[in-house]
Design an enzyme around this catalytic site. Structure first.
Site, PDB file in Angstrom:
ATOM      1  N   CYS A 384       0.839  -1.197   0.000  1.00 12.23           N
ATOM      2  CA  CYS A 384       0.000   0.000   0.000  1.00 12.23           C
ATOM      3  C   CYS A 384       0.881   1.256   0.000  1.00 12.23           C
ATOM      4  O   CYS A 384       1.476   1.580  -1.023  1.00 12.23           O
ATOM      5  CB  CYS A 384      -0.968  -0.029   1.180  1.00 12.23           C
ATOM      6  SG  CYS A 384      -2.367   1.111   0.993  1.00 12.23           S
ATOM      7  N   HIS A 518      -3.454  -5.152  -0.029  1.00  7.16           N
ATOM      8  CA  HIS A 518      -2.982  -5.684   1.261  1.00  7.16           C
ATOM      9  C   HIS A 518      -3.010  -7.216   1.221  1.00  7.16           C
ATOM     10  O   HIS A 518      -4.009  -7.834   1.586  1.00  7.16           O
ATOM     11  CB  HIS A 518      -3.859  -5.178   2.404  1.00  7.16           C
ATOM     12  CG  HIS A 518      -3.634  -3.757   2.765  1.00  7.16           C
ATOM     13  ND1 HIS A 518      -2.752  -3.360   3.745  1.00  7.16           N
ATOM     14  CD2 HIS A 518      -4.158  -2.609   2.254  1.00  7.16           C
ATOM     15  CE1 HIS A 518      -2.754  -2.035   3.837  1.00  7.16           C
ATOM     16  NE2 HIS A 518      -3.599  -1.562   2.936  1.00  7.16           N
ATOM     17  N   GLU A 520      -1.758  -9.333   3.118  1.00  5.83           N
ATOM     18  CA  GLU A 520      -1.843  -9.967   4.439  1.00  5.83           C
ATOM     19  C   GLU A 520      -3.271 -10.340   4.818  1.00  5.83           C
ATOM     20  O   GLU A 520      -3.496 -11.260   5.613  1.00  5.83           O
ATOM     21  CB  GLU A 520      -1.240  -9.061   5.518  1.00  5.83           C
ATOM     22  CG  GLU A 520      -1.995  -7.781   5.815  1.00  5.83           C
ATOM     23  CD  GLU A 520      -1.585  -6.594   4.961  1.00  5.83           C
ATOM     24  OE1 GLU A 520      -1.790  -5.447   5.384  1.00  5.83           O
ATOM     25  OE2 GLU A 520      -1.069  -6.833   3.839  1.00  5.83           O
TER      26      GLU A 520
END
Length: 544
Positions: A384, A518, A520
């Site tokens: 990001c 993102h 994750e």
């Protein structure tokens, strides 16, 4: 279970104090039930009045977890997804603020036909309706009630689950209470009195726990567990210990070892449950005692509050487990990195990760870290803001655009490498215009979006497919005006979505990737995210 049978509910409450791990306990039980063949989902009901955590400070709340459908939710939703390996939605998290907003909106529309609106029945019924909605289509819904028993703001939620148990009856609801068994160092004893008081508070409002999960610093002996069972009115096999462990992923195995599914099955009439956790057990062993080690510099501005990066640190653990590698994270405060100390800070590092974030605090230090990774061929992953800053660093130091910047940090910059656009693409694929009158909630690109990957790129090699879907949470985008110049000097766009730059990578570098999304948020212990796994593999090759 057959499809025509109604959803059964497991309500999880907490006592004594907060932050004991209700979310981990709920997710662990859900994992065991799912692995026994049941269709399971989880709901987090938060008593705070904020509509969602989207505008809350990380210092207050930790990470904001984003679901595929674009909901900004409590970080416990991240644990739920990582344990269950399933995508949840906005149905799986709601707050007091959202409940009251809905009830007031209905009242304004006249839905209540002029009646006086009260906490009981209107607020409580709204809570019940939301719980039932989240449970549709599942065999089991686990409902975690945020906060601690005794909190004023939690009373409508507790009343809702009390009423649901009365309505649905035997074999359809159980109450699990997670509480603290503190160790008093001066006395050298574990004390049960706080748990007894907490259970007493639950009983006062009409809820009797069927099972008690005991959080403690150490295992409990049989005598202590029997004392808790007797004083709190539960069966002896319904006192489950949850002592401090090396990894949160050990908790399902700890619960399984204590045969937690037997009493749950009896209460809910689930029959004989067979569960296979062999793959999970194998991965946990590699989390606890791996054979290799890698050192990753984690560059951010909330390094003293690691809950702000919970999904990302967990994603590194997932990748490490699948590579039989311990991830040694070196936390690097970006505000303390400058051109005088950057060499010393990163001298023994195998990989550098720059996380996402908002605001200009610590940006200069992040740019120094990116420059170091680029020049010294250290594997780099920017997420990001970490991608946006690698573009700015490249523009400054390779394209020689000294005033290159993001309009987030300088609205008057002449070279707006990162800019604010008013056209986004919604989840249906249609163009959607959004205004930016407020700098806070409701102005961001949120949730899962498709990304097309350029063939013959490192990103394509990592994902091994042309189209992927990853989640976003940001307001600013890379300006395509500079794309040709970036690519001319070796920083290529390897991922895009309807003209928006989603990923960049540096040629002639072992691993230098920035992604606007993102990754994750979609990483699981049993299925790590590809780009984070790829970063870890590259960092392992760089181990000195």
């Amino acid at each position: 279970m057959t499809q025509n049978r109604q959803t059964k509910y497991i309500f999880v409450t907490g006592g004594v104090l907060s932050s004991l791990g209700k979310g981990i306990a709920a997710a662990s039980i859900a994992t065991l039930l799912k692995n026994s063949g049941l269709k399971v989902s989880i709901l987090k009901a938060d008593p705070y009045i904020n509509v969602d955590p989207g505008t809350m400070s990380p210092l207050e709340h930790g990470e904001v977890f984003v679901t595929d459908d674009g909901a900004e939710t409590d970080l416990d939703l991240g644990h739920y997804e990582r344990f269950l390996d399933e995508n949840l939605s906005q149905l799986n998290n709601f707050t007091t603020g959202r409940v009251y907003s809905s009830v007031i909106e209905k009242e304004r529309r006249g839905d209540y036909l002029g009646k006086t609106i009260q906490v009981i029945p209107h607020i409580v019924n709204e809570i019940i309706d939301r719980i039932k909605k989240a449970g549709e289509g599942n065999d089991i819904l686990i409902v975690e009630i945020g906060g601690t028993v005794g909190d004023i703001e939690g009373q409508p939620f507790l009343e809702a689950i009390r009423m649901m148990r009365v309505e649905l009856g035997k074999y359809n609801c159980i109450n699990i209470h997670l509480t603290l068994i503190p160790f008093i160092k001066a006395a050298g004893e574990l004390k049960t009195k706080p748990t007894q008081h907490s259970v007493g508070e639950l009983r006062r409002i009409g809820i009797s726990p069927d099972m008690i999960i005991c959080r403690s610093e150490m295992p409990l002996n049989r005598e202590l567990k029997d004392k808790i069972a007797t004083s709190c009115g539960v069966e002896k096999n319904c006192v489950i210990e949850s002592f401090d462990s090396q990894s949160i992923y050990q908790i399902p195995l700890l619960f399984l070892k204590q045969d937690i599914l037997t009493p749950i099955s009896e209460f809910l009439n689930l029959g004989d449950l067979k569960v296979d956790m062999s793959n999970w057990d194998s991965l946990v062993k590699r989390v606890i005692a791996p054979t290799k080690e890698v050192k990753i510099a984690f560059v951010g501005k909330y390094v003293d509050l690691k809950e702000s990066y919970k999904s990302l640190t967990e994603a590194l653990i997932h990748a490490g487990a699948n590579l039989d590698t311990r991830v040694d994270i070196k936390w690097c405060d970006s505000e303390k990195i400058d051109d005088q100390n950057v060499d010393e800070i990163f001298k023994d590092i195998d990989g550098i990760l720059v996380a996402g974030g908002f605001g200009n605090r610590g940006v200069d230090g992040k740019i120094q870290a990116i420059k170091f990774a680029r020049i010294n061929k250290i594997p780099y992953l920017g997420i990001c803001l970490g991608m946006q800053l690698c573009l700015i660093e490249f523009a400054k130091n390779v394209l020689n655009l000294e005033d290159a910047n993001s309009v987030e940090f300088d609205v008057n910059t002449k070279n707006n490498i990162i800019y604010l656009i008013d056209e986004f693409i919604d989840n249906s694929g249609k163009k959607q215009i959004r205004t930016y009158q407020s700098p806070l909630g409701g102005t961001m690109r949120l949730g899962g979006y498709e990304c097309k990957i350029k063939q013959n790129s490192l990103l394509f090699e990592i994902y091994n497919q042309k189209n992927i879907k990853e989640r976003h949470r940001h307001r600013y985008e890379a300006n395509p005006k500079y794309r040709s110049e970036f690519e001319k000097y070796g920083l290529i766009v390897s991922g895009e979505s309807d003209g928006l730059i989603e990923a960049v990578e540096l040629k002639d570098h072992p691993f230098f990737i920035g992604v606007q999304f993102h990754p994750e948020f979609t990483s699981r212990l049993t299925r790590p995210n590809p780009v984070i796994l790829g970063f870890m593999k590259a960092s392992l090759k760089n181990v000195r």
